[in-house]
Design an enzyme around this catalytic site. Structure first.
Site: not given
Ligand code: SAH
Length: 338
Positions: A202, A228, A230, A248
């Site tokens: 995360d 880090g 994504f 979402h």
């Protein structure tokens, strides 16, 4: 249409149009910890105002209004007490109500207030209201990030348990929970499968909070926590990649970047599991379609249909193998590198 059906339609419409008033009053009562104060003893608005640095008269108006909906009850000498509903606003109560009460006032309401801007531009109302992104705000404002992590766990804990009951996670191998937050999924998996070890990835400050939680629960030796973005790269070397309530938050273009980074990280024979709600067809009342408005205004994101997930996955080089219904709104979409 009969006069009484017409009247009912108007009443329902008016209820929806005016929902913001009670929502805001509830948020104020929650942020002032009224339910916790009333747990000591019944109190008047004057006494509560003293304890919460509020003005007695407006506080009374707020409490009287929510009491008319069954949240707190006022007696005939003006003392308020808790009710079954207001008990859920206490700090140690189970469920997400208190967290919603706080975050509605701190973040969500102002963001939805910019819905027209979002509809005209497609840009998040949140950024318009606060001048920066939702996740930036969570890291910049002390305490809010941890409240948000707690909301994720309180909202979805039960659904995660159901997903673990329905889907066979016993053969997922090494699993990385991408955008894992406080680790709702990772912690449930570790509790259920004593031989499993996994990873959680995360943003840096979220990962740091997760690390504290895992350390406190003695789980750090079974879960490797890395940080880090994504959008840059996702750690490789895992058998299964899991994204719960991550896609979402983003529009299709941003989702494609996340999925392409998963595709790069995943080994042949690996699996991608997406845990999300799937938008139903038809016009029945749907909390998913209402949550969708939150995703839209917070992030410019969206809840998706199965066909939309399939298409997103195919564009990033995955094949949707199956969709498993957990018996709750949370579905498990299983995909493989295709
Ligand atoms: N999967 C968790 C959290 C979902 S909320 C759960 O279901 O409980 C979305 C998560 O995405 C948050 O934890 C947030 O910090 C994370 N996130 C947002 N932007 C990110 C980024 N650029 N890189 C990695 N994680 C990110």
């Amino acid at each position: 249409m009969s006069a009484s059906v017409q009247g009912q339609s108007l009443d329902r419409l008016m209820g929806m149009l005016n929902g913001h008033r009670i929502a805001q009053a509830l948020s104020v009562a929650t942020r002032l910890d009224i339910a916790d104060h009333l747990a000591e003893r019944p109190m008047t608005a004057n006494e509560l105002a003293d304890l919460t640095s509020a003005k007695p008269a407006p506080l009374y108006q707020v409490l009287r209004a929510v009491a008319s909906r069954g949240v707190f009850a006022e007696d005939d000498v003006g003392r308020f007490r808790n009710t079954p509903m207001s008990e859920y606003l206490r700090r140690d109560a189970p469920g997400p109500a208190r967290l919603f009460g706080v975050l509605n006032g701190e973040m969500f309401y102002a963001s939805l207030g910019e819905l027209m801007h979002t509809v005209r531009t497609g840009d998040p109302g949140f950024d318009q209201a606060f001048g920066h992104s939702f996740f930036h705000h969570l890291s910049a404002e002390a305490g809010l990030g941890s409240l948000f992590d707690s909301l994720m766990t309180a909202l979805y804990g039960r659904e995660v348990d159901a997903a673990l009951e329905t889907f066979d996670f016993s053969d997922v191998g090494q699993l990385l929970d991408v955008g894992g937050g406080r680790g709702t999924v990772a912690r449930a998996l570790l509790a259920k499968f004593p031989d499993l070890s996994c990873g959680l990835f995360d943003l840096p400050d979220v990962a740091a909070r997760a690390e504290q939680t895992f350390a406190m629960e003695g789980l750090l030796d079974r879960c490797k926590i890395t940080s880090g973005s994504f959008f840059d790269a996702i750690p490789s070397g895992y058998d299964t990649y899991l994204l719960k309530h991550v896609l979402h938050d983003w529009n299709d273009e941003r989702c494609s970047v996340i999925l392409l980074n998963c595709r790069r990280a995943i080994r042949d024979g690996g699996r991608l599991l997406i845990l999300e709600y799937i938008v139903p067809s038809g016009n029945e009342p749907s909390l998913i379609k209402e949550l969708d408005l939150a995703m839209l205004s917070f992030f410019g994101g969206k809840e998706r249909t199965e066909a939309e997930f399939r298409e997103l996955l195919e564009r990033a080089g995955f094949r949707l193998e199956r969709v498993v219904d957990s018996g709750t709104p949370l579905c498990i979409l299983e995909a493989s590198p295709g």
